[in-house]
Scaffold this active site. Structure first.
Site, short mmCIF file in Angstrom:
data_model
loop_
_atom_site.label_atom_id
_atom_site.label_comp_id
_atom_site.label_asym_id
_atom_site.label_seq_id
_atom_site.Cartn_x
_atom_site.Cartn_y
_atom_site.Cartn_z
N CYS A 13 -10.41 -39.03 37.53
CA CYS A 13 -9.13 -39.47 36.63
C CYS A 13 -8.75 -39.00 35.65
CB CYS A 13 -8.17 -40.79 37.34
SG CYS A 13 -9.47 -41.91 36.15
N CYS A 16 -10.80 -41.00 32.70
CA CYS A 16 -12.86 -40.11 32.56
C CYS A 16 -12.04 -39.37 31.50
CB CYS A 16 -12.84 -39.58 34.11
SG CYS A 16 -13.15 -40.74 35.20
N ASP A 509 9.18 -5.56 15.71
CA ASP A 509 8.23 -4.45 15.09
C ASP A 509 9.48 -3.50 15.47
OD1 ASP A 509 7.69 -3.05 13.36
OD2 ASP A 509 5.61 -2.77 14.73
N ASP A 712 1.84 -5.89 11.08
CA ASP A 712 2.68 -7.22 11.52
C ASP A 712 1.59 -7.98 11.89
OD1 ASP A 712 3.97 -5.20 11.63
OD2 ASP A 712 3.62 -4.66 13.88
#
Lengths: 826, 240
Positions: A13, A16, A509, A712
């Site tokens: 779960c 843990c 761009d 870029d």
């Protein structure tokens, strides 16, 4: 810093997962530790000079979880032909065992198979086969099923074990439930063995129930070993809740069995063996369904992993030889026939074909490949035969990089998960306290009705479900990122996925993003006394050294016109403005208006023409020879087919679209008009792109930047979400949060849509997981009974609800698999 | 120890624990798993000892009779099933209240017998000859029912009563423990109860509302572990 992914076993779960994260983060040298409960993986980033991986593994093992080691050694089963007796088997074992790098060999004469464990760094499989052949036997083709993926086999075994446990448990629980419930059903008289009738033979009845529950507890022993261990270590988990609840039920029932033996027959009404048995069975059912569903959340990555072919045909001295993919080395000449998959990345050296790269990019149309073109592992050769040189193998191929990227993304956490993580950390102890307080309160409130109080206590423990909380986010991220990968959209992490859905401004761009990035020369305007051909010839010769797409376009333009290029004596690139070169002793300057102004070159006579070209969306480049304007070479780039549709789609999603370019304002505006851009950021120098993004962010906007070039990268990093597009550079892809494998702009709205749907799915999961517990726990605690004399929750129904809550979260996450990409040009 | 070894050890330990629990339970029960049957004997003995004057040998029916304090009804159980003329367990009761309420004895089913102003209703348990190891006593005759016809003995959890089933839903019941004869913390205080299934009597003309000396009321009865509400003619007595 080094990063590693470790497979963890034994988690049940979210508590843990929390515990492992907490333990590992405490280690000195750890910078990041994230556990994905759904994929059962621990992602660690650590300083390898301060901390060894073995220390991390030891810390995880110490708190009761298993770190599954990936074997460094390879294992292969080779079918052998030509053995006639057991001595043959011994001989093969001997010759293979002698090879350096072979760790163990076992030859089974009956099955005619040799199982060899070896170190692939030291010995190739081909050498093992050769040794067998040399000894006089036939090493037949390795059965591919023998080399099955370790992880997949482990998961399948786990699912099989869980189902077996569930079936065994159900075999005993169903009769147990029948024995417990059949005599109590009012309106139907069900057949019931007289010899164990509860009113006539209460002790036998109790002992039969005890004997039926024992095997169920036996198959569910892990709930107890893990649950109590965690409890004693003061970090209880879901198993602790099940263990406490069912142990209380069993101990109370055993106590009542003794009561019956002493003559207190009314105690037969206080047996809870069936609750314990059915709770364990239902939880096992839930775990089995959960394991199956969890497996489905990572199907996309498994599909990617399964794409690569297992063998390759290499050409050695002109002879074809099929070898395992692991044995291909850089520089090998590889032959790929029609219908076969490309085994590794490389460059085509001969032949012509069309290759289907859809499995990598999502692009359905095969791409033509000829000499000099790149080919990628796992793509499908459709028409012709090609030879190519292997350039990237193993973990360096594009496919391996994609798999790693998706794996990393699936292991990352979205900020939205933080709340669930915090709650998970306190959840189980809080539930234990609520269960205890409710039990005590009802015991007092009912003047000592222990049976009633125990029902409440068990129900609260059993209905609480930390699993659903733990699975809510990672499962959706796994399915979402996997679905993205299937469509050529690589989302680098949970944070990117979450941020993408908030984007309200996208900056594109221009070159290579909105346009094809392959400009062509459209106009050459020369001043009097200069010939157009000479102008183009000089400009192209000057641009020869440039890597800029515009420069390349001019070079191609001159070549297409049959002009010979001059040798360049000097070349300098002037970022954002143009170039400067010396050719045949003449100074050539080519670039934009800014460059000409800087160099005090008069543009008189050409400005009007330049404006007109720019107004048509073309990029006019002024050319000056020896400090005097000689003319204009105009270049235009074609707008991508999908750009307009994609931008329209983004508008419909309420997103403002901007375009950023170094082009002059008129050119930029002309392109913007063609595709429907809202805001134009023109004449922006590459280094200023990130500033423009920052300015937009300063307006309070959530900005995504879409680009493809090295220039870029800073803007991609500055943006809230950087999206690298298509055949982008490695730098752009490195800086981006989302990588689009194709150049199709429609993938931008698709990525944002996927993000929105994934986040919606996570919110639904969290709502359900929190809501379920917030509603379920008070009902189990008897609130409805207290307020309205309403129903009490039987622990069995509580267990069923708990099991279904995890399954429902997983099922909801799996709905994302139905996600369809945004359609436009496709 | 390897993984398999650990598993075998754990399974063995669990098996030993389960066996130990069962052994302890059986020991607590005095070595007899039929705790209801065994303890009903002690309880019945207490009833017999509480009203010794009401317990007599019934020579006509070949058994023993436990008479109600008002003498209107008796529970009779046979000494020797091979000798008992009519039933081995039965109620013998004054027919007058029922006749007055409209009973036509000719219409009663076969398990009823009417003579001399009395009604007898019960069932045969067997036909075998009884060989007593010791003295033939009322308790020994009851023990014989427990040992040989256990299914006729039951425990009524809601009332905390033992009972002998007399066939056709007729019963004789007594308190498991007269000292603690309570149900759900309310003192019920009914130490012995004679119970008749009203249906055959009503079918034979009895108007249940007109029967005097018997209570016609809904009572909870156990069918398996189910509690059902049914009407009965009841004659309850407190012996203390």
């Amino acid at each position: 810093m080094e990063s590693q992914i470790l497979n963890i076993r034994g988690m049940t779960c979210a508590a843990c997962a929390q515990r492992i994260e907490k333990t590992v983060r405490k280690l000195s040298g750890i910078s990041q530790a994230n556990v994905n409960l759904a994929s059962e993986k621990l992602f660690v980033e650590y300083d390898s000079s301060a901390l060894e991986l073995s220390a991390i593994k030891a810390a995880v093992s110490k708190i009761g979880y298993e770190v599954v080691e990936k074997s460094e050694n390879a294992n292969v089963t080779i079918p052998i032909g030509g053995m006639t007796c057991a001595a043959c088997a011994k001989r093969i074992e001997k010759v293979v065992g002698k090879l350096e790098g072979v760790i163990s060999t076992s030859v089974n004469f009956a099955t005619e198979k040799a199982t060899v464990t070896y170190d692939p760094q030291k010995v190739r499989m081909s050498a093992i086969r050769a040794a067998i052949e040399k000894a006089g036997y036939k090493a037949l083709e390795v059965n591919k099923a023998d080399a099955a993926d370790e992880d997949r086999v482990r998961k399948q075994r786990e699912i099989k074990t869980l189902w077996t446990k569930f079936i065994v448990s159900a075999v005993f629980s169903v009769p147990l439930l029948y024995v417990a419930m059949a005599p109590m059903i009012k309106f139907v008289t069900l057949p019931f063995p007289a010899g164990i009738a509860p009113m006539e033979y209460p002790l036998i009845y109790a002992l039969v129930e005890l004997l039926l529950v024992v095997p169920v507890i036996g198959v569910g022993y892990k709930f107890y070993t893990i649950g109590f261990k965690a409890l004693f270590q003061r970090s209880p988990n879901m198993d602790s809740l099940i263990a406490i609840g069912t142990t209380a039920a069993v101990l109370y029932s055993i106590y009542n069995t003794f009561q019956i033996a002493e003559g207190h027959f009314m105690a037969v009404d206080s047996l809870y063996f069936e609750s314990a048995g059915v709770i364990i069975t239902l939880i096992l059912l839930g775990k089995s369904l959960e394991a199956v569903s969890k497996g489905r959340t990572s199907e996309a990555i498994k599909k990617l992993m399964g794409l690569a072919p297992k063998t390759a045909i290499i050409l050695e001295d002109g002879v074809e030889k099929e070898i395992p993919i692991d044995e291909v080395e850089i520089g090998d000449m590889i032959l790929v026939k029609p219908g076969e998959k490309i085994p590794v990345d490389g460059t085509v050296l001969g032949g012509h074909t069309a290759i289907d790269e859809s499995m990598l990019t999502g692009e359905s149309m095969p791409v033509d490949k000829k000499e000099g073109d790149q080919v990628y592992a796992a793509s499908l050769n459709t028409t012709g035969t090609i030879q190519f040189r292997a350039e990237k193998i193993g973990s360096d191929t594009a496919l391996a990089q994609i798999i790693k990227l998706v794996e990393d993304a699936q292991g990352s956490k979205a900020p939205i998960a933080q709340m669930a993580d915090i709650v998970s950390g306190y959840f189980v102890p809080v539930v234990c306290v609520i269960a205890l307080l409710s039990g005590i309160a009802w015991y007092i409130g009912t003047a000592g009705d222990l049976k009633f109080a125990l029902t409440i206590f068990i129900s609260v423990l059993v209905i609480a479900c930390p699993c659903a909380l733990g699975l809510a986010t990672p499962t959706a991220i796994m399915v979402g990122t996997g679905k993205g990968a299937e469509n050529g959209i690589l989302i680098k992490g949970g944070e990117a996925l979450e941020t993408a859905h908030k984007i309200n401004t996208i900056v594109f761009d221009k070159t290579g993003t909105i346009t094809e990035g392959k400009p062509t020369v459209t106009d050459v305007l020369a001043i009097e006394g200069v010939s157009k051909d000479l102008l183009l010839q000089l400009t192209a010769s000057a641009e020869k050294g440039s890597e800029h797409p515009l420069g390349q376009a001019i070079v191609h333009g001159a070549e297409d016109a049959g002009l010979t290029l001059f040798a360049t004596e000097h070349f300098e690139s002037l970022t954002g403005r143009g170039i400067e070169a010396k050719i045949n002793g003449e100074d050539i300057l080519a670039g934009n208006r800014k460059l000409m102004t800087e160099r005090s070159i008069s543009l008189t006579g050409m400005e009007e023409a330049s404006d007109q070209l720019a107004g048509e969306g073309k990029t006019p480049m002024y050319v000056a020879i020896n400090g005097k304007l000689a003319g204009i070479v105009a270049v235009a780039d074609v707008v991508k087919e999908s750009s307009r549709a994609a931008i329209e789609r983004l508008h419909k999603m309420g997103i403002e679209v901007a375009m950023i370019t170094g082009d002059n304002k008129r050119t930029a505006e002309a392109i913007a008009k063609q595709v429907g851009i809202d805001r134009v950021l023109s004449e922006v120098l590459p280094q200023d792109k990130s500033d423009e993004v920052r300015k937009l962010q300063a307006e309070g906007r959530k900005v995504a930047m879409v680009g493809d070039g090295i220039n870029d990268a800073p803007a991609l990093a500055q943006a809230d979400i950087g999206i690298a597009i298509g055949s982008g550079t490695d730098v752009a892809m490195e800086s981006a949060d989302i990588v689009l494998m194709r150049s199709d702009l429609m993938d931008v709205p698709t990525a944002i849509n996927l993000s929105k749907q994934t986040i919606r799915n996570i919110k639904q999961n969290l709502f359900w997981a929190f809501g379920y517990n917030v509603i379920g726990i008070p009902i189990a605690a008897g609130l409805l009974h207290l307020l309205f004399n309403g129903p009490l929750l039987n622990p069995i129904f509580a267990a069923a609800a708990m099991s279904l809550s995890s399954v429902s979260v997983l099922t909801n996450a799996l709905r994302l698999k139905r996600f369809k990409p945004t359609t436009g040009t496709r | 120890m390897n993984k398999n070894g650990k598993l075998i050890a754990a399974v063995a330990a669990a098996a030993v624990l389960v066996v130990a629990i069962i052994a302890a339970v059986v020991q607590t029960a005095g070595g007899n798993l039929d705790v209801v049957g065994k303890q009903s004997i002690t309880s019945f003995e207490t009833i017999l000892n509480t009203i010794p004057d009401n317990v007599k040998e019934d020579e006509i029916n070949g058994g023993w009779s436990l008479n109600a304090p008002d003498g209107s009804v008796s529970f009779i159980w046979a000494k020797d099933y091979s000798q008992s003329p009519l039933h081995d367990v039965m109620l013998e009761l004054d027919a007058a209240p029922f006749v007055s309420a409209g009973l036509d004895t000719d219409k009663l089913p076969d398990n009823y017998a009417a003579y001399d102003g009395m009604l007898m209703v019960g069932t045969k348990l067997g036909t075998e000859k009884t060989v007593n190891e010791g003295e033939a006593t009322p308790l020994a005759a009851y023990e014989q029912i427990v040992n040989k016809h256990r299914s006729f003995i039951n425990y009524h959890m809601d009332m905390d009563h033992y009972g002998v089933k007399l066939g056709d839903d007729n019963m004789f019941e007594w308190a498991k423990n007269m000292e603690t004869n309570t149900v759900k913390n309310q003192n019920q205080d009914k130490d012995i109860v004679f119970a008749l299934n009203p249906e055959p009597l009503i079918a034979a003309g009895v108007d249940p509302e007109k029967v005097e000396g018997w209570v016609y009321a809904p009572v909870s009865v156990m069918e398996g572990a189910k509690t059902l509400e049914v009407y009965k003619f009841l004659k309850p007595f407190n012996l203390k």
